[in-house]
Write an enzyme that holds these catalytic residues in place. Structure first.
Site, PDB file in Angstrom:
ATOM      1  N   LYS A 225     -16.885 -23.743  32.286  1.00 40.42           N
ATOM      2  CA  LYS A 225     -16.473 -23.827  33.696  1.00 40.42           C
ATOM      3  C   LYS A 225     -15.283 -22.904  33.974  1.00 40.42           C
ATOM      4  CE  LYS A 225     -14.148 -27.982  32.202  1.00 40.42           C
ATOM      5  NZ  LYS A 225     -14.399 -29.371  31.810  1.00 40.42           N
TER       6      LYS A 225
ATOM      7  N   TYR B 163      16.432 -14.251  41.125  1.00 37.82           N
ATOM      8  CA  TYR B 163      16.548 -15.095  42.317  1.00 37.82           C
ATOM      9  C   TYR B 163      17.420 -16.318  42.051  1.00 37.82           C
ATOM     10  CZ  TYR B 163      12.753 -12.785  44.914  1.00 37.82           C
ATOM     11  OH  TYR B 163      11.976 -11.910  45.604  1.00 37.82           O
TER      12      TYR B 163
HETATM   13  C1  LIG Z   1     -14.229 -29.576  30.466  1.00 39.13           C
HETATM   14  C2  LIG Z   1     -15.143 -30.554  29.884  1.00 39.13           C
HETATM   15  C3  LIG Z   1     -15.512 -30.456  28.544  1.00 39.13           C
HETATM   16  C4  LIG Z   1     -14.824 -29.514  27.584  1.00 39.13           C
HETATM   17  O1  LIG Z   1     -13.546 -30.042  27.306  1.00 39.13           O
HETATM   18  P1  LIG Z   1     -12.539 -29.392  26.241  1.00 39.13           P
HETATM   19  O2  LIG Z   1     -11.427 -30.364  26.169  1.00 39.13           O
HETATM   20  O3  LIG Z   1     -12.130 -28.084  26.825  1.00 39.13           O
HETATM   21  O4  LIG Z   1     -13.271 -29.225  24.967  1.00 39.13           O
HETATM   22  C5  LIG Z   1     -16.484 -31.313  28.075  1.00 39.13           C
HETATM   23  N1  LIG Z   1     -17.049 -32.240  28.889  1.00 39.13           N
HETATM   24  C6  LIG Z   1     -16.688 -32.376  30.176  1.00 39.13           C
HETATM   25  C7  LIG Z   1     -17.329 -33.433  31.018  1.00 39.13           C
HETATM   26  C8  LIG Z   1     -15.715 -31.553  30.719  1.00 39.13           C
HETATM   27  O5  LIG Z   1     -15.355 -31.703  31.991  1.00 39.13           O
END
Ligand SMILES: *Cc1c(COP(=O)(O)O)cnc(C)c1O
Length: 371
Positions: free
Chosen positions: A37, A260
């Site tokens: 994702k 800043y």
């Molecule tokens: C993002 C996600 C993963 C992967 O998680 P990691 O901690 O990056 O290994 C797996 N299952 C779901 C449902 C997720 O949302």
């Protein structure tokens, strides 16, 4: 080459492949999928997906239908699950899922009903076992247990849940969620007859023991070499190097204010270097007066606040012939891991990676090896 990139992100695809194989080896006989994702956690969907496919990965998880469609163009035959499911998709969106052979993760009874109405088949059923985030609530799970006809004929490919504390080896909630997942499966006779695959573990879950592997594991962050368990040594290979160039240097006197808000004042006469990346490039403001970058393994403390496109470093400890305009400063690499940088910024590796943004020039090395 375009001159004004924030800097460069060097992605070692061979390390990502090695990490995938190590995770798959630990999970075996379960299969290993990959969570890609958010543009493969900001690293770049196409090169990461293709490298993982060459390493033998055939199942992928994305959050959005758009991400699923992009991945489908890259991998015509892969099994692709869309975690956000049907919520927020209109009729055209549901049609597109079917047309592109994307499998929704059904997160509610409403999703199940909508999938049936759309004429969809397959997909994953997500049962919440302790996150209270996405997935069938305990009450909805009870309804489905009592009325299995709700899901009959949908040919569900996968039943899944997600661990809230999977990065902590001894957190009691892991066993509680495992037990809740098993209770749901035991009470669901259709899950025995139609035999969907089962999945509970993400990166951390792979290291919690064989009970957590089921048929399919879904690692994401560990592919890039971040520690899967935050309280244990990291068995994976670093895959990323992040570097920015020095744009300008200057000598400053004792008590000179920097940046800043003038939040830093030089405690001695020293030399400063300004690099061309800032919070717009995901180098969080929380690193101001706190984080450290490196040049040839020598620490260069961040002085003053992080600006949108600039960060100022104290390079007074470098030899005079080091730290020149155009030199590369290491942000993530040999001297500082992704997890180290995340800790200094008060966040985790996921947020660091997904915030890097498009201004880094991405270089992909390796990844050509055959399985
Ligand atoms: C993002 C996600 C993963 C992967 O998680 P990691 O901690 O990056 O290994 C797996 N299952 C779901 C449902 C997720 O949302």
């Amino acid at each position: 080459m375009i001159a004004h990139q924030a800097g460069r992100l060097i992605v070692d695809l061979d390390a990502i492949i090695a990490n995938y194989r190590e995770l798959a080896r630990r999970a075996a006989p379960a299969q290993a999928a990959a969570a890609l994702k958010a543009d493969a956690y900001g690293i770049g969907l196409a090169p990461v997906a293709q490298a993982l496919h060459r390493a033998g990965c055939r199942t992928f998880f994305v959050a959005l239908i758009e991400e699923g469609m992009a991945l489908r163009r890259l991998l015509p035959a892969a099994e692709i699950f869309v975690l956000h499911g049907l919520a927020g998709l209109d009729r055209d969106g549901r049609r597109a899922l079917i047309a592109e052979n994307l499998r929704p993760v059904l997160n509610s009874l409403t999703d199940i009903e909508a999938w049936r109405e759309s004429g969809g088949k397959g997909g994953a059923l997500h049962v919440d076992t302790g996150m209270a985030r996405l997935g069938l609530s305990a009450a909805e799970a009870e309804i489905l247990i009592a009325q299995p006809a709700l899901i009959a004929g949908l040919e569900i490919d996968l039943v899944m849940s997600h661990l809230a504390c999977g990065d902590l080896l001894h957190h009691p909630q892991n066993e509680e969620q495992l037990a809740a997942f098993r209770r749901f499966l035991d009470a669901s006779p259709w899950a025995k007859t139609s035999r969907p695959r089962l999945s509970l573990a993400a990166s951390g879950g792979i290291f919690l023991g064989a009970d957590y592997a089921f048929d399919l594991v879904r690692p994401g962050i560990a592919l890039y070499g971040a520690a899967p368990l935050s309280d244990r040594p990291n068995p994976l290979r670093p895959a990323l190097s992040l570097q920015a160039k020095i744009l300008q240097t200057r000598e400053i006197d004792f008590d000179t204010p920097v940046g800043y808000g003038a939040t830093h004042r030089a405690r001695r006469a020293t030399r400063l270097a300004t690099i061309g990346a800032g919070y717009a490039d995901g180098l969080l403001r929380s690193l101001g007066n706190r984080g450290v970058f490196y040049l040839e393994n020598r620490p260069l403390p961040i002085v003053g606040r992080v600006s949108m496109d600039l960060i100022t470093l104290d390079i007074g400890e470098l030899p005079p012939d080091r730290g020149r305009i155009g030199d590369w400063v290491e942000i993530i690499g040999k001297a500082q891991s992704l997890d180290d940088l995340a800790a200094a910024a008060g966040t985790n590796a996921y947020e660091i990676l997904t915030r890097l943004g498009p201004r880094w020039e991405r270089h992909y090395i390796g990844g050509q090896g055959t399985p």
